[in-house]
Structures are given as C-alpha cells and as structure tokens.
Design an enzyme around this catalytic site. Sequence first.
Site, PDB file in Angstrom:
ATOM      1  N   ASP A  94      13.219   1.335  -0.779  1.00 23.99           N
ATOM      2  CA  ASP A  94      12.095   1.669   0.097  1.00 23.99           C
ATOM      3  C   ASP A  94      11.881   0.697   1.259  1.00 23.99           C
ATOM      4  O   ASP A  94      10.785   0.193   1.496  1.00 23.99           O
ATOM      5  CB  ASP A  94      10.791   1.779  -0.718  1.00 23.99           C
ATOM      6  N   HIS A 137       6.690  -7.700  -1.467  1.00 18.36           N
ATOM      7  CA  HIS A 137       7.721  -7.106  -2.335  1.00 18.36           C
ATOM      8  C   HIS A 137       9.079  -7.792  -2.215  1.00 18.36           C
ATOM      9  O   HIS A 137       9.969  -7.576  -3.019  1.00 18.36           O
ATOM     10  CB  HIS A 137       7.911  -5.615  -2.016  1.00 18.36           C
ATOM     11  N   ASP A 174      -3.636  -5.894  -2.444  1.00 15.05           N
ATOM     12  CA  ASP A 174      -2.879  -4.693  -2.087  1.00 15.05           C
ATOM     13  C   ASP A 174      -2.802  -3.762  -3.311  1.00 15.05           C
ATOM     14  O   ASP A 174      -2.891  -4.222  -4.448  1.00 15.05           O
ATOM     15  CB  ASP A 174      -1.468  -5.140  -1.686  1.00 15.05           C
ATOM     16  N   HIS A 176      -0.268  -2.207  -4.353  1.00 13.32           N
ATOM     17  CA  HIS A 176       1.028  -2.361  -5.022  1.00 13.32           C
ATOM     18  C   HIS A 176       1.156  -3.757  -5.634  1.00 13.32           C
ATOM     19  O   HIS A 176       0.561  -4.712  -5.133  1.00 13.32           O
ATOM     20  CB  HIS A 176       2.177  -2.169  -4.023  1.00 13.32           C
ATOM     21  N   ASP A 267      -4.199  -0.818   1.495  1.00 10.67           N
ATOM     22  CA  ASP A 267      -3.883   0.479   0.883  1.00 10.67           C
ATOM     23  C   ASP A 267      -4.626   0.653  -0.443  1.00 10.67           C
ATOM     24  O   ASP A 267      -4.552   1.691  -1.076  1.00 10.67           O
ATOM     25  CB  ASP A 267      -2.369   0.630   0.684  1.00 10.67           C
TER      26      ASP A 267
END
Length: 641
Positions: A94, A137, A174, A176, A267
Amino acid sequence: MASGTGLIYNEQMMSYNLLWDYPVCSIEIPERLSASYEKLKYYGLVERCIPLSVREAIEEEIMLAHSLDYLEAVKSTASMNVEELKTFSYNYGDVYFHPNSYHCAKVSLGATLQLVDAVMLDRVRNGMALVRPPGHHSQKSEACGFCVFNNVAIAAKYAKQAYGTKRILIVDWDVHHGQGTQYAFEEDPSVLYFSWHRYEHQQFWPNLKDSDYDVVGKGSGTGFNINIPWNKVGMGNADYLAAFLYILLPMAYEFNPELILVSAGFDSAIGDPEGEMCATPECFAHLTQLLMPLANGKLCVVLECHRNYSECESCTSAILELFEESRFFIEDLSTKKRNIGIEEGNSESSAATNAEEKNITMVSKVNQDFDEFMDSHMKKVLVLAPRVRTALASCGEKLTRLDQCLQVEEKKIAMEEVGVLISGGDCAHLKDENLLLSLGKIFPLIDKITKREVRNGVVVSPMLSSGAFAARYSTTVGASRVLLLVLGEADIPTDKDDEKILVVQIYGKQDEKRQSNYYIPICWKENNEWDGDLLYTLLEFILPLAYGHRPELVILAVGSNIGIQAFTLAHLTHLLQVLAEGRILVISRASDLVETLMSSLLGDPISTMRPFALKQENALVLVKLRRELKQHWKLLQNSVN
Ligand code: Q9C
Ligand code: ZN
C-alpha cells in the site's frame, strides 16, 4: 521560558503523486496537505504561529531508523520511469513511489527534525509539522502504507542523540497502527509508544498480530509499548477520552517524559471512510490539552494520515489548543451519526474495486452535506477564549506576574444577599464576617468569568465553605452546571441533591456516607503526601464524572496544610481547564500558593511531578465509589475496575 507555537509547512511536499492506476493508493493525493493548511488559514491561525523553515534530512539522520540498503533503494527511485516505479512500489504494501518521492520524504523528515530542534532549543514551546509523506508505517527496510521514512521514530532517535533526551513519549492517535514505530522501539525503555487503532480482531489493515493489546515490548523494553486495538468501529469522543484518562495519562505521568511526539493522523476522526470512527474535531483539542502539562509543555505534533472532511477541522482544533487560546465544549454526536450520512457513505469501504466507484459518487454527495454540517458544528463548539486570561481580587502580596492579570475590585455583600443562595436557610456560616468579605471578592470574579471578560480567576479566602456560596451564586448569574472541587476539611453548605452543582470533596476524615450522586465525599486515610493520589483521582475519577456533568464553570477550593504540593495543584488547575471552556475559579486558603496557581492559570509550562503513585488504600476508596456511581455517571463505565 519558551513561548509560541511553531508551524511547518511547505508546498514542496506536494510535488509527488500517483502515476498509474492503483486503487489502494488513490486517496493519497497532494491536496491532502494543502487542504489542512488552507483550513488553518481560514481560521486565522497561520499568522499566529511562528513559521519554521523546512530542510532536507541528511543520510545519517535517515539511517537512525533505516538500513543503508533501503536508503539506497529509495534513492534510486528518483531516476525511475513509471514501469520501474510500479515494480519497485509493489515490493511493499500500500505505497507508491514517484520520481520526487525521495526528495519529499527527505523534506518531510527534515521538517519534523526542524520542529524537534525548535522545541528542544526553546525557540517555541510546542508546534505542528504539516508533512507528506507520512511515516509511522515505514520500517527499517520497508516502505508501507504511504510512508517512506519514519519521521516520528527518527525524530525520537534524533532527540536522544542530539539532546540526550532520556524519556520520550510517542502518542499515535492515527486510526492505523504505527507498526513501524512500534518495531523501532520495542526493546527500548526510553521511548514509550502508545497507539490506538482500528483492529477488528486482525481483520483491519495492516492485519497484524503485533497490533494487539498483549504486545507490550520486548527485553528491557517490556512495558513500554501500549496498544489499544479497537475491535469495533464507531469509537467516539467518550472512548478516546476514556483511553487517555484511564490508560495513557496515568502511565505517561509515571513515565515522566522529557519530550512528547504525536503521530497525528486525523483519519481517526468522524467522517473518515476508512477509519469509520466518530470522534469530533474538538476531541483532538482535548487530547492535545491533556498532554500539555507533561514534558514541560514540549509537544511536537507531526501529521500522519489525513484526508479531507472533518480531518482538517480536527487538525485545526489540535493546533488551536497548542496556543491555549480557545476552548471547546465537547459534544457527544452518537445520536447524530445518522443525520450526516456516515452509514451510507462507508458501509462498503473495504469492499472490492467494482463497488469503489459507486462508493465515490455517494461519498462525494455525502461529503458536501458533511462539510456543511461540520462547518456549523465548528461554529458551535469553537469558542475563542477571552484575551485576558486571569483575574484576581485584592491579593495584597507582591506577585511577579501581576501586570498580566486583571485586578478586580471587591464589593460589599450584605448578609441577605447571601442568605437566599442557600435553600433551607443554613445560615450559621453567615455569622462569620470573614465569609462576607471573601464573597465580596469572589462574586465580582464570577461575574467577569461568566460574562467572558476573563477566562479564569484566583482569590484568597480563609473560608473553604465560600466555594459552596460561589457555586450557588454562579448558577444565579447564568451557569447551568457547576463543578465544585473541594480539597480539605470544611462543612460545605449545599443542597446535596442539587443537580446543577456537582460537588467532589477530598479530605482525610473518617468515611462520610455519600447521600447523593451530586455530592461525592472522597475520604482518604492519611493526611500526607497526597500528590500522586490526587492526580490519579483527577484522571480516573473526577474528570470522567465532570465530562459527564458538562459544567459551565469549575470552582476549585483549596485548603491549607492538605498534604498537596504546589506543583501538583498547578497540574490540577491545568487539567481542569479541559472543562467548561477553561473557565475556572480557584479559591485558596493559603496565600503562598497564589503565585503557583496564577502561573498555571496563565498557561505557563509546569515542572514535572514526581513521584507519581496511588496508595493502595486510597485506590480501594476509588474502586468502591466507582462501583456505586457507575450507573449514574456513564464515563465511569469505561474504567478498568
Ligand atoms: N484495503 C497512514 O495512515 N490502506 N496510512 C489499506 C486496505 C492503507 C494508511 C487499504 C492505508 C495506509 C499513514
Ligand atoms: Zn492512518
């Protein structure tokens, strides 16, 4: 003393974009960055920040968290054609590369390090870096989830190296999991990593077992990694606040960081089609404010993932809070979800590509309504605070910051005026001349605060019971609900069932029977060294209650010789300002506390608080109270015991 809020933004970081059809990355567009900046401009924030310049990070800095092989590989993308970029990108999950990605990633990291420098060198007190690409990430030898270099992880290693910073807290709000950051510090006890994330029992990206709650660090780093995996979507303000109050903040206070880095992805806010959470923008202001008393105020907020919708508003809220110039009421939107089309827009968010197009048209229609909704929501919750922060009434002493406060004239109060405030006419107190004199100072301060001429105030009064009269008086001049927190022995003459006034009283006498949900005595055993206990109780008991009560004014009445040190009171007054748009009146019995209280009310950074512990027997008092009050005060239901 460092002051001001730094802001870093540079259009250079918009100079890369997706060059081929790759649906998982299609939302990662340059405008994500400029939209947030535009919003800050719209709210007039840009000119109030101290602009900081960006720079490119150098290779040594990149290699604080990445391997040489990976650095060389990323470097080589600068001269690749689209086919090569495509092949290269598909080595990872991604993420896409563009010929400018390497340059932008260096600027993004360099910007983050510039912010750390400015904060560590006291050029600004705190700040925000609007950067792209994001970082959390990315791993030692791996790009992932739009991230190239791990900005925040490198910033922590950089601070350790360049400034000898011994303890760093990373808060990753976040939606994630920042697995890259977790991996970078899993064996390092000097960096406490906290992340909440959508998880759904590993069904949500990046689908790692490592994101679960039982992953707590390795070796000497054991205990320094905190994951809160959300196994359901729709988490809202109450959930985020509970996670902070019950989990993060007690640990953060014990850890005692010298620097805080926030991996600030928005997000996790309402309206994000991937996160599907419900926290409203002002929640991020509260999260920011709750972190500010730690680490001497050294707080660097670094952007991670964000889209449009409410996320720019959330970003704005967080940055407004850094200035401490606004206050937000927090709204529970759980009942309003339906009106703003969250369900329609996103129920298929993880579906296959053919559903995607349909989804996009729906989402854009929903967005327009959503943006309008958000605009009016912000107008409702965002209250610019009065320019004058702190008022005081005839504190005769020589105070160093007197010129920054508003001096309020005392007035003469007649006994009859006060008598009517206490129903049932418990007027024994009124015989005391001192009480009337105190109230003559207190009432004018309350007038100024309720009329929003000042934000807060401090007054010396020999009578703690004056707090009760103050609370009653403020309900007669417009406050619908008040929180009265009393520290110390005093007979508090209030109507114990008055639902407008929530009274919490902490003292060291034998157990008093609690008679109401609105008058809560907390009786502790020994009358000494209550600092840790008090802070703990504030985080895990009083603030949850108070968020539920939604006071429009907080009154803190502080006795003398109560076994609480001045800097603890500074933390207390700072934290209580998350309530009531920051409107707080402090009544102190001891005049030597005024200096500290005033400094805290003026927003000065607070020195750290050590040691931090809750005594066993006092913990039991809380457990019992919580069990009894849970039914009535809903936020207590989120507690662990
Ligand atoms: N179908 C950041 O928050 N998308 N990046 C997964 C799975 C990856 C998010 C979609 C999201 C990456 C910085
Ligand atoms: Zn994210």
